[in-house]
Design an enzyme around this catalytic site. Sequence first.
Site, short mmCIF file in Angstrom:
data_model
loop_
_atom_site.label_atom_id
_atom_site.label_comp_id
_atom_site.label_asym_id
_atom_site.label_seq_id
_atom_site.Cartn_x
_atom_site.Cartn_y
_atom_site.Cartn_z
CG ASN A 9 -1.76 1.22 1.34
OD1 ASN A 9 -1.84 2.02 0.40
ND2 ASN A 9 -2.39 1.42 2.50
CD1 TRP A 10 3.70 1.31 -2.98
CD2 TRP A 10 3.14 2.30 -4.93
NE1 TRP A 10 4.33 0.64 -3.99
CE2 TRP A 10 4.01 1.22 -5.19
CE3 TRP A 10 2.66 3.07 -5.99
CZ2 TRP A 10 4.41 0.89 -6.49
CZ3 TRP A 10 3.06 2.74 -7.27
CH2 TRP A 10 3.93 1.66 -7.52
CE LYS A 11 -0.05 3.28 4.77
NZ LYS A 11 0.05 3.38 6.22
CG HIS A 95 -5.73 2.12 5.31
ND1 HIS A 95 -5.24 3.05 6.20
CD2 HIS A 95 -4.74 1.21 5.13
CE1 HIS A 95 -4.00 2.71 6.54
NE2 HIS A 95 -3.67 1.60 5.89
CD GLU A 97 -2.74 5.62 6.73
OE1 GLU A 97 -2.74 5.66 5.50
OE2 GLU A 97 -1.83 5.07 7.39
CD GLU A 167 -3.19 -2.20 7.45
OE1 GLU A 167 -2.17 -2.50 6.83
OE2 GLU A 167 -3.77 -1.10 7.30
N GLY A 173 3.09 2.44 10.60
CA GLY A 173 4.06 3.51 10.38
C GLY A 173 4.83 3.91 11.62
CB SER A 213 5.82 -1.79 11.61
OG SER A 213 5.45 -0.45 11.91
N GLY A 235 5.26 1.33 4.34
CA GLY A 235 6.62 1.83 4.11
C GLY A 235 7.55 0.87 3.38
P1 13P Z 1 3.33 0.47 7.47
O1 13P Z 1 3.75 -0.86 6.86
O2 13P Z 1 4.08 1.63 6.91
O3 13P Z 1 3.30 0.39 8.96
O4 13P Z 1 1.79 0.70 7.00
C1 13P Z 1 0.87 -0.29 7.21
C2 13P Z 1 -0.37 0.05 6.47
O5 13P Z 1 -1.12 0.93 6.88
C3 13P Z 1 -0.65 -0.66 5.21
O6 13P Z 1 -1.94 -0.41 4.78
#
Ligand code: 13P
Length: 252
Positions: A9-11, A95, A97, A167, A173, A213, A235
């Site tokens: 997931n590149w966000k 998600h 976020e 998650e 993150g 993470s 990430g």
């Molecule tokens: P990280 O791997 O950067 O912690 O992000 C997890 C995430 O939110 C994937 O959707």
Amino acid sequence: MRKKVIAGNWKMNKVLSEATQFVEDTKNNVPSSEQVESVVCAPYPFLHALVEKAQGTDLKVAAQNMHFEENGAFTGEVSPVMLKDLGVTYVVLGHSERRELFAETDETVNKKVHAAFNHDLTPIVCVGETLEQRENNETMSHVEDQVKKALEGLSDDQVKATIIAYEPIWAIGTGKTATSEQANEVCTHIRNVVKETVSTDAGEAVRIQYGGSVKPANVDELLAQSDIDGALVGGASLEADSFLKLAEAGAK
Ligand code: 13P
């Protein structure tokens, strides 16, 4: 045996040239899709180019969100019809976020999951608790509630085809990964909830990813757990080498 799904997931990262370079570098190097599903979840503006570039390879392209309506006066939104038309095959829904920053609710997530199936897109449905909820011992009840609401009204076969991503918000993150036991405990609970509320078969078939993470150094241990069928990675999915290591771990 459930096939593992590794999704990056590149966000809100990369520009078009970086995104296409990533696909160039990975599309012929990911393991066969018979061994593992390798997916990149990219921002909307890149989807068309990435689907074209990855065509005929084992790398699949996902969107990070969508609206549930097919078309209409929804300025700024993207519909399942548009994603399907581009050749996108998966879509991340709910998600944390989006829930925290963009007012996504269990109700809209459920509508989006139905819309995804109506347009032949595989939903990756995210659930997870905050640190406060974990400290208050509310993890299991909160996640259970999110799962039940997201899957409401789906057929047995649709649930079997759903991917759920557990998650924990405190692990996203932050560099703080849930221990593999902590992650598996919740994934097992999610599977039991699906078995009880949908069917035993659906619970056995539904794939449950862990996210938060995940990186090449910890992915093997997470994927070795009984109820973890893949990873949703932020990430550590941004660099091609790292994404390929994660995909290879999924194929073991
Ligand atoms: P990280 O791997 O950067 O912690 O992000 C997890 C995430 O939110 C994937 O959707």
